[in-house]
Design an enzyme around this catalytic site. Structure first.
Site, PDB file in Angstrom:
ATOM      1  CB  CYS A  75     -49.472  14.485  75.456  1.00 25.77           C
ATOM      2  SG  CYS A  75     -49.403  12.947  74.516  1.00 25.77           S
ATOM      3  CG  HIS A 161     -43.154  21.850  69.469  1.00 27.44           C
ATOM      4  ND1 HIS A 161     -43.520  20.870  69.090  1.00 27.44           N
ATOM      5  CD2 HIS A 161     -44.078  22.014  70.690  1.00 27.44           C
ATOM      6  CE1 HIS A 161     -44.220  19.797  69.657  1.00 27.44           C
ATOM      7  NE2 HIS A 161     -44.890  20.336  70.696  1.00 27.44           N
ATOM      8  CD  GLU A 210     -43.969  12.962  71.819  1.00 28.66           C
ATOM      9  OE1 GLU A 210     -44.849  12.957  72.313  1.00 28.66           O
ATOM     10  OE2 GLU A 210     -44.147  12.202  70.879  1.00 28.66           O
ATOM     11  CB  CYS A 219     -45.623  14.821  68.264  1.00 24.60           C
ATOM     12  SG  CYS A 219     -45.294  15.603  69.151  1.00 24.60           S
ATOM     13  N   GLY A 222     -46.677  18.116  68.490  1.00 29.76           N
ATOM     14  CA  GLY A 222     -46.093  18.480  66.957  1.00 29.76           C
ATOM     15  C   GLY A 222     -46.445  18.726  65.686  1.00 29.76           C
TER      16      GLY A 222
END
Length: 287
Positions: A75, A161, A210, A219, A222
Site C-alpha cells: 500500500c 494492478h 481498490e 491509491c 495504483g
C-alpha cells in the site's frame, strides 16, 4: 483491552494505524471489518500495523489489511503514513526507513516539507510475477470482460494492478467495471483497477477501484502502476503528476529495471484509544 491508534490519510485514502511494537495487536478478519466500518466502527479503507522487523537491516515490518478483512501485500499511501507515524510516535528519529511488507521491502524518506518519498522498488510485468493466470507480459493486451474486449495493462508494484486508458476518467465505470476486473480469472489474487486519462506527457488523471475496498480517493501503488503503464504506452515521460480524487502524487520511473519513486503527503487526523472492539454491524442495519 485498550489499544492506542492513529487515524491517518494520504490524499483521502484513510487508515487506522496501530503501534504493534509497544503493544500487542491481535486482529481477526471480523475485528478488522468492525474497525473499518464507517458507521459502527472507526472507519477506514485499510488497517495498518507497524511491527518489529524480523530481519537485520530493516527498521520495521508493517502489515496491511483491507476493509474487507483480507491481508494484502502493499500500500503506497500506507507506506507514507506508517513512516510518518513511526517518527511521530517516537519509535525512530530517522528520516529514511527500510520497511518490510508481504510485497517486499520499501524505503520511505520523510522530506523537510513533511511529504514522504517512497522507493517502491522495480515494477513487475511478467505474468508469473504479478501474478496472472496466463504467462507473458500484458501491455495493451485484449481481455474479454463482461462480453466486451478491453485492452488492459497488468503491472505489479508489490501487488497486482489492472490498468486501462480512458478518454474521461471522471466518467469511467468504476463501480460496474471495477469489481468485474478485480475478480477476473486472469488475476488469481484479484486486482486493483485503475482508469487512466492521459492529459499531457507529464500529467495523468487516475481513478481507482481498490481490491477489497472499492472506490477510493487515492491509491499510491495504483498511481505508480498507472505511470508505469502510461510509460509503456509511450504516453508520458519519466516524471508525471498523478491527479487522484483526493489530490496529487508525483511519480518518477526511468524505465525497465529501475525503481519507482512516489512522493506525496501523509497526515495524522487524530489519535484515540480503542477500549473495546466495535460491535458487529447489526443484521437489521440499512445500506
Amino acid at each position: 483491552m485498550n489499544l492506542e491508534f492513529a487515524k491517518m490519510h494520504g490524499l483521502g485514502n484513510d487508515f487506522v494505524v496501530f503501534d504493534g511494537v509497544r503493544q500487542a495487536v491481535e486482529l481477526t478478519r471480523e475485528r478488522i471489518r468492525a474497525i473499518a466500518d464507517r458507521r459502527f466502527g472507526i472507519g477506514c479503507d485499510q488497517v495498518l500495523v507497524l511491527e518489529p522487523a524480523e530481519r537485520s537491516g530493516v527498521d520495521f515490518a508493517y502489515r496491511i489489511y483491507n476493509a474487507d478483512g483480507g491481508e494484502v501485500e502493499q500500500c503506497g499511501n500506507g507506506a507514507r503514513c506508517v513512516a510518518l507515524f513511526a517518527r511521530e510516535a517516537g519509535l525512530t528519529d530517522k528520516d529514511r526507513l527500510r520497511l518490510e511488507t508481504l510485497g517486499g521491502e520499501i524505503m520511505p524518506r520523510i522530506l523537510p516539507d513533511g511529504r514522504v518519498t517512497v522507493d517502491m522498488g522495480v515494477p513487475h510485468l511478467e505474468g508469473a510475477d504479478i501474478p496472472l493466470s496466463e504467462p507473458g507480459e500484458w501491455v495493451r493486451a485484449p481481455l474479454e470482460v463482461a462480453g466486451e474486449r478491453r485492452r488492459i495493462t497488468a503491472v505489479s508494484v508489490g501487488n497486482p494492478h489492472c490498468v486501462l486508458e480512458v478518454e474521461d476518467a471522471t466518467a469511467a465505470p468504476l463501480s460496474t467495471l471495477g469489481p468485474v476486473l478485480e475478480h477476473h480469472p486472469l488475476f488469481p489474487n484479484r486486482a486493483n483497477v485503475e482508469f487512466v486519462e492521459v492529459r499531457s506527457p507529464d500529467r495523468i488523471r487516475v481513478r481507482v477501484w481498490e481490491r477489497g475496498a472499492g472506490v477510493t480517493l487515492a491509491c499510491g501503488t495504483g498511481a505508480c502502476a498507472s505511470v508505469v503503464a502510461a510509460r509503456l504506452w509511450d504516453r508520458v515521460g519519466p516524471r508525471a503528476e498523478v491527479e487522484l480524487d483526493g489530490g496529487n502524487l508525483t511519480i518518477e520511473w526511468a524505465g525497465p529495471e529501475e525503481p519507482i519513486l512516489m512522493t506525496g503527503p501523509a497526515v495524522i487526523t487524530f489519535r484515540g484509544v480503542l477500549g473495546q472492539w466495535p460491535a458487529s454491524r447489526p443484521a437489521t442495519a440499512g445500506p
